[in-house]
Design a protein around this motif. Structure first.
Motif, short mmCIF file in Angstrom:
data_model
loop_
_atom_site.label_atom_id
_atom_site.label_comp_id
_atom_site.label_asym_id
_atom_site.label_seq_id
_atom_site.Cartn_x
_atom_site.Cartn_y
_atom_site.Cartn_z
N ASP A 125 0.65 -1.16 0.03
CA ASP A 125 0.00 0.06 -0.05
C ASP A 125 0.92 1.20 -0.04
O ASP A 125 2.09 0.95 -0.44
CB ASP A 125 -0.93 0.02 1.20
CG ASP A 125 -0.32 0.18 2.41
OD1 ASP A 125 0.96 -0.02 2.59
OD2 ASP A 125 -1.00 0.87 3.20
N GLU A 126 0.28 2.26 0.12
CA GLU A 126 1.13 3.62 0.28
C GLU A 126 2.30 3.73 -0.22
O GLU A 126 2.90 2.90 -0.90
CB GLU A 126 0.56 4.52 1.27
CG GLU A 126 1.04 3.93 2.64
CD GLU A 126 1.84 4.93 3.43
OE1 GLU A 126 2.75 5.49 2.71
OE2 GLU A 126 1.48 5.20 4.54
N ARG A 144 3.20 -0.06 -4.91
CA ARG A 144 1.65 -0.26 -4.19
C ARG A 144 1.20 -1.59 -4.63
O ARG A 144 1.78 -2.42 -4.99
CB ARG A 144 1.00 0.79 -4.78
CG ARG A 144 1.47 2.28 -5.02
CD ARG A 144 0.64 3.11 -5.68
NE ARG A 144 0.95 4.42 -5.99
CZ ARG A 144 0.32 5.32 -6.32
NH1 ARG A 144 -1.03 5.26 -6.69
NH2 ARG A 144 0.86 6.62 -6.55
N SER A 195 -9.10 5.59 0.29
CA SER A 195 -7.80 5.70 -0.47
C SER A 195 -7.88 4.94 -1.61
O SER A 195 -8.97 4.10 -1.81
CB SER A 195 -6.57 5.67 0.40
OG SER A 195 -6.56 4.14 0.85
N ASN A 233 -5.72 2.02 -3.99
CA ASN A 233 -4.64 0.89 -4.47
C ASN A 233 -4.02 1.21 -5.75
O ASN A 233 -4.66 2.09 -6.44
CB ASN A 233 -5.03 -0.60 -4.05
CG ASN A 233 -5.97 -1.12 -4.95
OD1 ASN A 233 -6.29 -0.32 -6.18
ND2 ASN A 233 -6.67 -2.28 -4.76
N HIS A 271 -10.62 1.46 2.24
CA HIS A 271 -10.65 2.18 3.44
C HIS A 271 -9.24 2.18 4.15
O HIS A 271 -8.37 0.98 4.11
CB HIS A 271 -11.50 1.27 4.46
CG HIS A 271 -13.03 1.74 4.14
ND1 HIS A 271 -14.34 1.10 4.50
CD2 HIS A 271 -13.55 3.17 3.77
CE1 HIS A 271 -15.19 1.58 4.09
NE2 HIS A 271 -14.98 3.03 3.95
N SER A 272 -8.99 3.18 4.61
CA SER A 272 -7.59 3.46 5.37
C SER A 272 -7.85 3.99 6.69
O SER A 272 -8.73 4.96 6.91
CB SER A 272 -6.58 4.41 4.74
OG SER A 272 -6.40 3.74 3.39
N LYS A 313 -1.07 2.78 10.56
CA LYS A 313 -1.79 3.20 9.37
C LYS A 313 -1.91 1.78 8.73
O LYS A 313 -1.21 1.04 8.11
CB LYS A 313 -0.81 4.16 8.57
CG LYS A 313 -1.74 4.59 7.34
CD LYS A 313 -1.46 3.52 6.24
CE LYS A 313 -2.30 3.95 4.84
NZ LYS A 313 -2.45 3.09 3.71
N SER A 355 -4.33 -0.16 5.69
CA SER A 355 -5.11 -0.26 4.45
C SER A 355 -5.97 -1.52 4.57
O SER A 355 -5.16 -2.62 4.42
CB SER A 355 -4.23 0.04 3.17
OG SER A 355 -3.66 1.33 3.28
N SER A 378 -5.33 -7.07 4.93
CA SER A 378 -4.92 -5.70 5.35
C SER A 378 -3.40 -5.49 5.26
O SER A 378 -2.63 -6.58 5.30
CB SER A 378 -5.47 -5.36 6.93
OG SER A 378 -4.95 -5.94 7.78
#
Length: 401
Positions: A7-8, A17, A197, A199, A206-207, A231, A233, A240
């Motif tokens: 993620d991020e 990502r 957010s 992907n 959802h984050s 944090k 995701s 997750s």
């Protein structure tokens, strides 16, 4: 190759990502919680001022080998004719001795609404280059995503868009980094905040953020108390991806790791007092950013700080924000002047007649000549006001000699 965080903002020694290959079918647009939206709209400019600084960390493996660097800079800027916050983040390093890196440049409003974000990542393997870029920008009521993916000689371009009305509470690669700094300034992560957010496949997820509490962390041989934020995701119902980030009391990032990754980004040395106090490059930018909302407070702050600037030359031509303000003001003045001249065409006639008469007579004393020339208009207007005379007629230059 090391496992890739999914993620991020990608860590060094990661592949980027999340891949969309194992996503579950999304049954409708996700929504951010009211608490998340309320938090974003409650952000004050004074809080953003505390977030204007640079973070520099190094990425190390489990064995302690240094793999690369991670840098984040926040400053005030202008985009699309409005004041905003500019966040620039970059990482570079290696994956099994292959160069890799990521860059994110994000322009945000004061409530962290994304005006534009540019994301770029690359991994150069032996004999093959892999690159991905994505520009996110507001356009005609839509948030538009333009992506370009390059694998070797193959290039794939895609464009997606979502209505802005569906993106309240959106956080992106860049805004997440600033959002966590704001949590630290408030010394609390509010409960029940769920953001949205995207992907890598531009699928909404959802984050969430939660506190990890306080702990002691060794930074350059010094024990420092740090505040932890998780944090997460939520990629699917049963999947997750999380990051653990620890911050110093002043908001500087001290440690950052993707859960499950062998790579850790950490601060090697505590920020010096000189670095913390060296704020003059951002002072004028802060003034312009806050002038409409905190004019009185900023003016007082600027007057207090002015003594600190006396030894620092101000090269406004080289400052992008100040130059932008200058050019905007210049354009506004030119537009105002042109409008006034259009409304009063007699000005051009008056000046033109005077110049022609001046060049014909070529007087030695130009000022005295001009005084006599224009004095007739003053006298004529005075007589007109007393006797309700008809509108002013253009004077004959021969009568003014």
């Amino acid at each position: 190759m090391a496992a890739a965080p999914k993620d991020e903002f990608v860590a060094v020694a990661s592949g980027g990502r999340e891949s969309p290959g194992h996503e579950e079918q999304q049954t409708g647009p996700l929504k951010a919680s009211d608490q998340a939206v309320t938090f974003m709209t409650s952000i004050e400019p004074a809080e953003l001022l505390k977030c204007v600084f640079r973070d520099s960390l190094v990425s190390v493996s489990e064995s302690g080998r240094e793999l690369g660097g991670f840098h984040v800079t926040v400053e005030f800027a202008r985009k699309f004719q409005q004041s905003c916050v500019l966040l620039h983040a970059e990482s570079q390093g290696t994956i099994d001795d292959n160069p890799c890196g990521t860059t994110v440049t994000t322009y945000l409003t004061t409530d962290l609404e994304v005006l534009q974000e540019d994301y770029y990542e690359y991994v150069h393997l032996k004999g093959q280059k892999m690159e991905k870029s994505c520009r996110t920008v507001q356009r005609d009521g839509q948030m538009v995503f333009d992506t370009v993916t390059t694998v070797g000689m193959n290039v794939k371009k895609e464009t997606f868009s979502y209505p802005l009305s569906d993106l309240r509470g959106l956080v992106t690669e860049g805004s997440i980094l600033l959002l966590m700094r704001l949590f630290v300034t408030r010394k609390k992560v509010p409960d029940h905040m769920v953001f949205i957010s995207f992907n890598q496949g531009l699928r909404m997820v959802h984050s969430t953020f939660s506190e990890l509490g306080l702990k002691q962390l060794d930074v350059g041989g010094n024990a420092a108390e740090v505040f932890g934020i998780r944090k997460t995701s939520h990629l699917s119902e049963n999947s997750s991806s999380s990051w653990h980030c620890y911050f110093l009391e002043d908001g500087h990032l001290a440690s950052r790791v993707h859960v499950g990754s062998p790579v850790t980004m950490k601060l090697l040395q505590l920020p010096s007092q000189q670095e913390k106090g060296n704020t003059h490059p951002h002072t004028v930018k802060t003034f312009f950013f806050l002038k409409n909302r905190l004019l009185q407070a900023v003016s007082h702050w600027l007057s207090v700080c002015i003594l600190d600037f006396q030894k620092v030359p101000l090269h406004w031509e080289k400052d992008m924000l100040m130059r932008s303000e200058f050019l905007d003001r210049k354009d506004n003045i030119k537009t105002s002047h042109a409008s006034y001249l259009r409304q009063h065409p007699e000005i051009r006639s008056l000046v033109s007649d005077f110049l022609q008469f001046l060049l014909l007579r070529k007087p030695d004393d130009v000022f005295q000549f001009a005084r006599k020339y224009f004095l007739q208009f003053v006298c004529y207007r005075s007589t007109e006001s007393h006797h309700n005379a008809p509108p002013l007629k253009k004077a004959t230059p021969e009568n003014s000699s």
